[in-house]
Scaffold this active site. Structure first.
Site, PDB file in Angstrom:
ATOM      1  N   GLN A 107       0.816  -1.217   0.000  1.00  0.00           N
ATOM      2  CA  GLN A 107       0.000   0.000   0.000  1.00  0.00           C
ATOM      3  C   GLN A 107       0.844   1.259   0.000  1.00  0.00           C
ATOM      4  O   GLN A 107       0.502   2.243  -0.664  1.00  0.00           O
ATOM      5  CB  GLN A 107      -0.941   0.005   1.204  1.00  0.00           C
ATOM      6  CG  GLN A 107      -2.207  -0.796   1.011  1.00  0.00           C
ATOM      7  CD  GLN A 107      -3.196  -0.598   2.146  1.00  0.00           C
ATOM      8  OE1 GLN A 107      -3.099   0.352   2.919  1.00  0.00           O
ATOM      9  NE2 GLN A 107      -4.156  -1.495   2.258  1.00  0.00           N
ATOM     10  N   PRO A 139      -5.440  -6.354   4.953  1.00  0.00           N
ATOM     11  CA  PRO A 139      -5.939  -7.153   3.822  1.00  0.00           C
ATOM     12  C   PRO A 139      -5.082  -8.404   3.642  1.00  0.00           C
ATOM     13  O   PRO A 139      -3.855  -8.346   3.757  1.00  0.00           O
ATOM     14  CB  PRO A 139      -5.779  -6.202   2.623  1.00  0.00           C
ATOM     15  CG  PRO A 139      -5.635  -4.841   3.208  1.00  0.00           C
ATOM     16  CD  PRO A 139      -4.985  -5.024   4.536  1.00  0.00           C
ATOM     17  N   ASP A 307     -11.543   2.799   0.886  1.00  0.00           N
ATOM     18  CA  ASP A 307     -10.467   3.688   1.322  1.00  0.00           C
ATOM     19  C   ASP A 307      -9.192   3.508   0.508  1.00  0.00           C
ATOM     20  O   ASP A 307      -8.439   4.460   0.303  1.00  0.00           O
ATOM     21  CB  ASP A 307     -10.180   3.516   2.822  1.00  0.00           C
ATOM     22  CG  ASP A 307      -9.555   2.179   3.174  1.00  0.00           C
ATOM     23  OD1 ASP A 307      -8.322   2.079   3.125  1.00  0.00           O
ATOM     24  OD2 ASP A 307     -10.295   1.245   3.522  1.00  0.00           O
ATOM     25  N   GLN A 308      -8.954   2.287  -0.017  1.00  0.00           N
ATOM     26  CA  GLN A 308      -7.725   2.073  -0.783  1.00  0.00           C
ATOM     27  C   GLN A 308      -7.717   2.825  -2.111  1.00  0.00           C
ATOM     28  O   GLN A 308      -6.656   3.120  -2.656  1.00  0.00           O
ATOM     29  CB  GLN A 308      -7.511   0.574  -1.016  1.00  0.00           C
ATOM     30  CG  GLN A 308      -7.162  -0.191   0.254  1.00  0.00           C
ATOM     31  CD  GLN A 308      -6.893  -1.661  -0.007  1.00  0.00           C
ATOM     32  OE1 GLN A 308      -6.211  -2.030  -0.972  1.00  0.00           O
ATOM     33  NE2 GLN A 308      -7.430  -2.520   0.839  1.00  0.00           N
ATOM     34  N   HIS A 330     -11.862   4.800   7.948  1.00  0.00           N
ATOM     35  CA  HIS A 330     -10.644   4.706   7.140  1.00  0.00           C
ATOM     36  C   HIS A 330     -10.740   5.621   5.919  1.00  0.00           C
ATOM     37  O   HIS A 330      -9.768   6.293   5.547  1.00  0.00           O
ATOM     38  CB  HIS A 330     -10.413   3.264   6.677  1.00  0.00           C
ATOM     39  CG  HIS A 330      -9.647   2.426   7.650  1.00  0.00           C
ATOM     40  ND1 HIS A 330     -10.252   1.640   8.580  1.00  0.00           N
ATOM     41  CD2 HIS A 330      -8.321   2.255   7.837  1.00  0.00           C
ATOM     42  CE1 HIS A 330      -9.337   1.004   9.298  1.00  0.00           C
ATOM     43  NE2 HIS A 330      -8.155   1.365   8.867  1.00  0.00           N
TER      44      HIS A 330
END
Length: 369
Positions: A107, A139, A307-308, A330
Site C-alpha cells: 500500500q 488485507p 479507502d484504498q 478509514h
C-alpha cells in the site's frame, strides 16, 4: 530539489492508525513535499511505529532517496523529506522480519512506482516484500491479488502483477511476494462507477498450511451454505479448498478469501482468518457474511476498496464519481490526508446505507527533478 515547507500532520486524527502514515508518505514521495507526522497510531493499543510500519517507511524512503528521521519501533513522530522524485524501473526489498502484513507494505510503495517521466521508460519496478501474507487487521494478500489489483487494472489502466512465492503466517512471518509494476507516463483517468449490476460469479480460496485439508474444506462448505442463505445461487459459487505444500508456506495458518464479480464489472471481497480454538465453520461463515454485507448496501466497491482507492482518485485527472456503502472511518481519514497534501478536492453525499464519493483529482504526472 528546491526547499519546500514541511507539512505537519497529527497522526491521531480520525482513524488514527497506520493508514494515515502510509498515504501521507506515498503522497510526500510523489509530490516532493516533506511531511512530519506526530502522534503516530495514537488510537491503537500499542501506539507508535511497529516493525511493519518502519519497514514500509524505509522502503518509501529508498524509492525517493528521502531523509527519514524517527524511524524506530515505538516512535510516535517521524519526518520524511524526499530528495528526488520516485526512482522507477529499479528493484526494492522490504522485510520487517516479523509477520507484519505484506499487503500493507504494498500500500505504501505501489503509488510511488506507477509513474515514469517518459513514455520511453517502460521497464517495470520490482518489489520483493516479506512478512505475513495472511495477517490479522490487514488485507490478506489474496484480497490484493483478486480484488484490489483487478480494480486498478480495470479502472486506472495500471498493470501490476503479483506472485506469491511463499506464504507466511503469524507469528513467524517468512512469507514472500514479488510484485512487478510497469510505469505509465500519462495521468490516471478519472472513473465513474455508480451502477453495480447483479452478481454473476463468486470465487474463493479456502486454505490451510501445516493443518489438515479437512479444515479448509469445512471453511469452504460453511461459506457456500451461508452465501446461498444470503440469496446467491449455488451455481454461481466456486470456492477452492487447498492444503498448502510445506515448501510453499512458513508456519501453520488457515483462512478463506472470497470475491464476487458483478455484471457491471464491480468486484467485492470478504475474508476471515482461522485461529487456534476457532471453529472453521465460523471462519467460513464470517467471510461469507462480510461479502454479503458488502453486497447488501448496493454500492460499487467494498469497505476495503473504498479507502484504498482514495489516493488514486486524488492523483487522477478530472472528476471521479463512485457509489459506495456507508463511508468508513478509514475512508474519511484517507480523504483528509489527501486534501492535506494535495490540491485534490473531495465531496461526499451520504444517505442511510450508501455514499456518493466525488473527487476532482490533480492529474499527477512525474516531472523532472
Amino acid at each position: 530539489m528546491t526547499s519546500v515547507e514541511t507539512i505537519r500532520l497529527d497522526g491521531s486524527v480520525l482513524e488514527g492508525g497506520g493508514q494515515l502514515l502510509r498515504i501521507a508518505v506515498a503522497l510526500s514521495a510523489l509530490l516532493s513535499k516533506p511531511v512530519a507526522i506526530d502522534n503516530i497510531r495514537a488510537n491503537r493499543k500499542t501506539p507508535g511505529l511497529r516493525y511493519q510500519h518502519a519497514a514500509g517507511l524505509r522502503l518509501a524512503a529508498e524509492i525517493c532517496s528521502a531523509r527519514l528521521e524517527g524511524c524506530e519501533t515505538a516512535s510516535s513522530s517521524i519526518v520524511f523529506h524526499p530528495s528526488t522524485k520516485p526512482q522507477t524501473s529499479k528493484s526494492f526489498t522490504a522485510d520487517p522480519r516479523t509477520a507484519g502484513s505484506i499487503a500493507l507494505l504494498l500500500q505504501v510503495s505501489l503509488p510511488c512506482l506507477i509513474f515514469s517521466e517518459s513514455s520511453s521508460v517502460t521497464a517495470p519496478s520490482g518489489l520483493v516484500l516479506r512478512g505475513g501474507t495472511n495477517a490479522s487487521n490487514a488485507p490478506q494478500v489474496d484480497y490484493t491479488e483478486h480484488v484490489f489489483l483487478p480494480f486498478i487494472r480495470k479502472y486506472f489502466g495500471l498493470q501490476p502483477t503479483l506472485s506469491i512465492v511463499r506464504r507466511g503466517y503469524y507469528p513467524k512471518g517468512g512469507g514472500e511476494v514479488h510484485v512487478s509494476v510497469p510505469p505509465i507516463s500519462e495521468p490516471l483517468p478519472p472513473i465513474t462507477l455508480t451502477e453495480r449490476g447483479e452478481v454473476k460469479a463468486v470465487y474463493g480460496k479456502s486454505y490451510a498450511a501445516g493443518l489438515p485439508k479437512s479444515l479448509a474444506e469445512s471453511m469452504r462448505d460453511a461459506a457456500v451454505e451461508s452465501l446461498v442463505q444470503s440469496g446467491i445461487s449455488h451455481e454461481l459459487i466456486n470456492i477452492e479448498a487447498v492444503r498448502e505444500k510445506p515448501a510453499d508456506a512458513v508456519g501453520s495458518g488457515s483462512g478463506i478469501v472470497l470475491w464476487a464479480e458483478t455484471e457491471e464489472g464491480c468486484i467485492f471481497g470478504g475474508s476471515a482468518l482461522g485461529g487456534k480454538g476457532t471453529d472453521p465453520k465460523d471462519v467460513g461463515r464470517g467471510a461469507a457474511e462480510e461479502l454479503a454485507a458488502n453486497l447488501a448496501h448496493g454500492g460499487c466497491v467494498d469497505e476495503h476498496m473504498q479507502d484504498q482507492m482514495i489516493i488514486f482518485l486524488a492523483l487522477a485527472k478530472g472528476k471521479s464519481k463512485i457509489k459506495s456503502g456507508p463511508l468508513s472511518l478509514h475512508t474519511r481519514t484517507a480523504i483528509w490526508v489527501a486534501e492535506q497534501l494535495s490540491d485534490a478536492k473531495f465531496h461526499v453525499e451520504e444517505s442511510e446505507n450508501t455514499a456518493i464519493i466525488e473527487c476532482e483529482g490533480i492529474g499527477y504526472v512525474l516531472s523532472g527533478p
